[in-house]
Design a protein around this motif. Structure first.
Motif, mmCIF file in Angstrom:
data_model
loop_
_atom_site.group_PDB
_atom_site.id
_atom_site.type_symbol
_atom_site.label_atom_id
_atom_site.label_comp_id
_atom_site.label_asym_id
_atom_site.label_seq_id
_atom_site.Cartn_x
_atom_site.Cartn_y
_atom_site.Cartn_z
ATOM 1 N N ILE A 9 0.783 -1.289 0.230
ATOM 2 C CA ILE A 9 -0.054 0.081 -0.167
ATOM 3 C C ILE A 9 0.826 1.465 -0.158
ATOM 4 N N ALA A 10 1.939 1.416 0.778
ATOM 5 C CA ALA A 10 2.869 2.379 0.915
ATOM 6 C C ALA A 10 3.480 2.678 -0.595
ATOM 7 N N ASN A 11 3.855 1.527 -1.194
ATOM 8 C CA ASN A 11 4.403 1.669 -2.433
ATOM 9 C C ASN A 11 3.606 2.253 -3.402
ATOM 10 N N ARG A 12 2.413 1.917 -3.168
ATOM 11 C CA ARG A 12 1.334 2.344 -4.432
ATOM 12 C C ARG A 12 0.905 3.736 -4.116
ATOM 13 N N TYR A 13 0.938 4.248 -2.939
ATOM 14 C CA TYR A 13 0.195 5.491 -2.606
ATOM 15 C C TYR A 13 1.052 6.741 -2.410
ATOM 16 N N ILE A 14 2.136 6.440 -1.656
ATOM 17 C CA ILE A 14 3.024 7.558 -1.084
ATOM 18 C C ILE A 14 3.771 8.122 -2.394
ATOM 19 N N PRO A 15 4.080 7.409 -3.311
ATOM 20 C CA PRO A 15 4.652 8.225 -4.522
ATOM 21 C C PRO A 15 3.658 9.246 -5.319
ATOM 22 N N LEU A 16 2.443 8.817 -5.274
ATOM 23 C CA LEU A 16 1.344 9.896 -5.926
ATOM 24 C C LEU A 16 1.190 11.026 -5.114
ATOM 25 N N ILE A 17 1.213 10.917 -3.582
ATOM 26 C CA ILE A 17 1.362 12.119 -2.689
ATOM 27 C C ILE A 17 2.704 12.805 -2.931
ATOM 28 N N ASN A 18 3.925 12.385 -2.898
ATOM 29 C CA ASN A 18 5.065 12.924 -2.972
ATOM 30 C C ASN A 18 5.201 13.796 -4.412
ATOM 31 N N SER A 46 12.987 13.965 1.522
ATOM 32 C CA SER A 46 13.115 12.913 2.659
ATOM 33 C C SER A 46 12.227 11.875 2.405
ATOM 34 N N ILE A 47 10.789 12.131 2.038
ATOM 35 C CA ILE A 47 9.791 11.238 1.592
ATOM 36 C C ILE A 47 10.535 10.342 0.443
ATOM 37 N N GLY A 48 11.407 11.125 -0.446
ATOM 38 C CA GLY A 48 11.999 10.292 -1.782
ATOM 39 C C GLY A 48 12.805 9.390 -1.232
ATOM 40 N N LEU A 49 13.726 9.674 -0.152
ATOM 41 C CA LEU A 49 14.705 8.446 0.198
ATOM 42 C C LEU A 49 13.859 7.456 1.048
ATOM 43 N N GLN A 51 10.702 6.619 0.126
ATOM 44 C CA GLN A 51 10.421 5.538 -1.014
ATOM 45 C C GLN A 51 11.507 4.672 -1.536
ATOM 46 N N LEU A 52 12.587 5.144 -1.542
ATOM 47 C CA LEU A 52 14.000 3.984 -1.981
ATOM 48 C C LEU A 52 13.770 2.878 -1.005
ATOM 49 N N GLN A 53 13.720 3.151 0.333
ATOM 50 C CA GLN A 53 13.739 1.949 1.178
ATOM 51 C C GLN A 53 12.422 1.133 1.158
ATOM 52 N N LEU A 54 11.358 1.652 0.786
ATOM 53 C CA LEU A 54 9.996 0.832 0.472
ATOM 54 C C LEU A 54 10.240 -0.057 -0.711
ATOM 55 N N ALA A 55 10.807 0.502 -1.681
ATOM 56 C CA ALA A 55 11.192 -0.301 -2.977
ATOM 57 C C ALA A 55 11.958 -1.586 -2.641
ATOM 58 N N TYR A 56 13.081 -1.254 -1.884
ATOM 59 C CA TYR A 56 13.930 -2.160 -1.549
ATOM 60 C C TYR A 56 13.503 -3.059 -0.410
ATOM 61 N N ALA A 57 12.465 -2.828 0.374
ATOM 62 C CA ALA A 57 11.708 -3.671 1.445
ATOM 63 C C ALA A 57 11.141 -4.927 0.467
ATOM 64 N N VAL A 58 10.335 -4.468 -0.763
ATOM 65 C CA VAL A 58 9.727 -5.293 -1.323
ATOM 66 C C VAL A 58 10.714 -6.313 -2.048
#
Length: 246
Positions: A9-18, A46-49, A51-58
């Motif tokens: 969910i975070a990978n799906r919606y946080i990029p749209l907000i940022n 900071s949100i962009g950084l 996001q990189l951690q979210l992608a790596y978590a997947v």
């Protein structure tokens, strides 16, 4: 609500907000004070950084699941996660601290524009993105190769994960390489813009990885369920025929 679902969910919606916030900061808001401009940029970066951690978590979750959450795989991935977060956090924080806000109109725009004299250090972030992605990809390919050798049947899920993992790595490598070239260009507006684009692309790719895996898993189960139901139907009809004959 499992951890994997929260990451999805975070990978799906946080990029749209940022991305929406970045578009407002750099393209829509005019005559913004230097303090507000700087704070908005720091928040978005900071949100962009993150996001990189979210992608790596997947990516790490996929590799860890393939290895059945073995301690060896979890240990290797944990070390890579710590190296990823610490290096990107340090270099990213140092890069943000060196930022300065340009006066409106200096670069030909009235919107928020930031510049820095420490552009040389940010390349470490993109290099780290590529190097740490090699760790879960290697674990995934190793397990796929072992499974293909031992059991050539029913390998569709691993095959899809291997293909998607390779495609993801190649796309991230191309995006990181492109951003390394963008860093050296003189226009400060483009330097800020494409970093946010890469983080959003990586999150979108991770969403696709998870959805594609789920689709293939459902498709692989459907034929087996169909065969099972047909088998039961045949047995029932055979039993009815036997009773009628008796």
């Amino acid at each position: 609500m499992s951890f994997a679902k929260m990451v999805f969910i975070a990978n799906r919606y946080i990029p749209l907000i940022n991305v929406s916030f970045a578009i407002y900061t750099f393209f829509l808001a005019e005559e913004v004070s230097p303090k507000v401009c700087y704070n908005e940029y720091v928040a978005s970066a900071s949100i962009g950084l993150f996001q990189l951690q979210l992608a790596y978590a997947v990516i790490c979750l996929r590799a860890c699941a393939v290895w059945n959450f073995a301690w060896t795989a979890k240990g290797i991935l944990l070390v890579s996660i710590v190296a990823n977060v610490s290096s990107q956090g340090y270099v990213g924080g140092k890069f943000l601290a060196s930022k300065m806000v340009l006066n409106p109109g200096v670069s030909g725009t009235k919107h928020c524009v930031t510049s820095t004299f420490a552009d040389a250090s940010v390349w470490v972030v993109f290099l780290t993105v590529v190097l740490v992605d090699l760790v879960p990809l290697t674990l995934l390919l190793m397990k796929s190769f072992q499974h293909f050798r031992s059991s050539p049947l029913n390998t569709s899920l691993l095959a899809v994960m291997a293909r998607d993992g390779i495609a993801y790595f190649l796309i991230v490598f191309a995006l990181s390489l492109a951003n390394l070239f963008v860093i050296v260009i003189p226009n400060p507006l483009f330097k800020n813009t494409f970093v946010f684009s890469q983080t959003s692309f990586q999150n979108a790719l991770c969403v696709r990885l998870l959805l594609h895996l789920r689709t293939v898993n459902e498709e692989s189960e459907s034929p087996m369920e169909t065969i099972s139901s047909l088998h039961q139907d045949v047995n029932v009809r055979a039993g009815d025929s036997t009773i009628s004959a008796a």
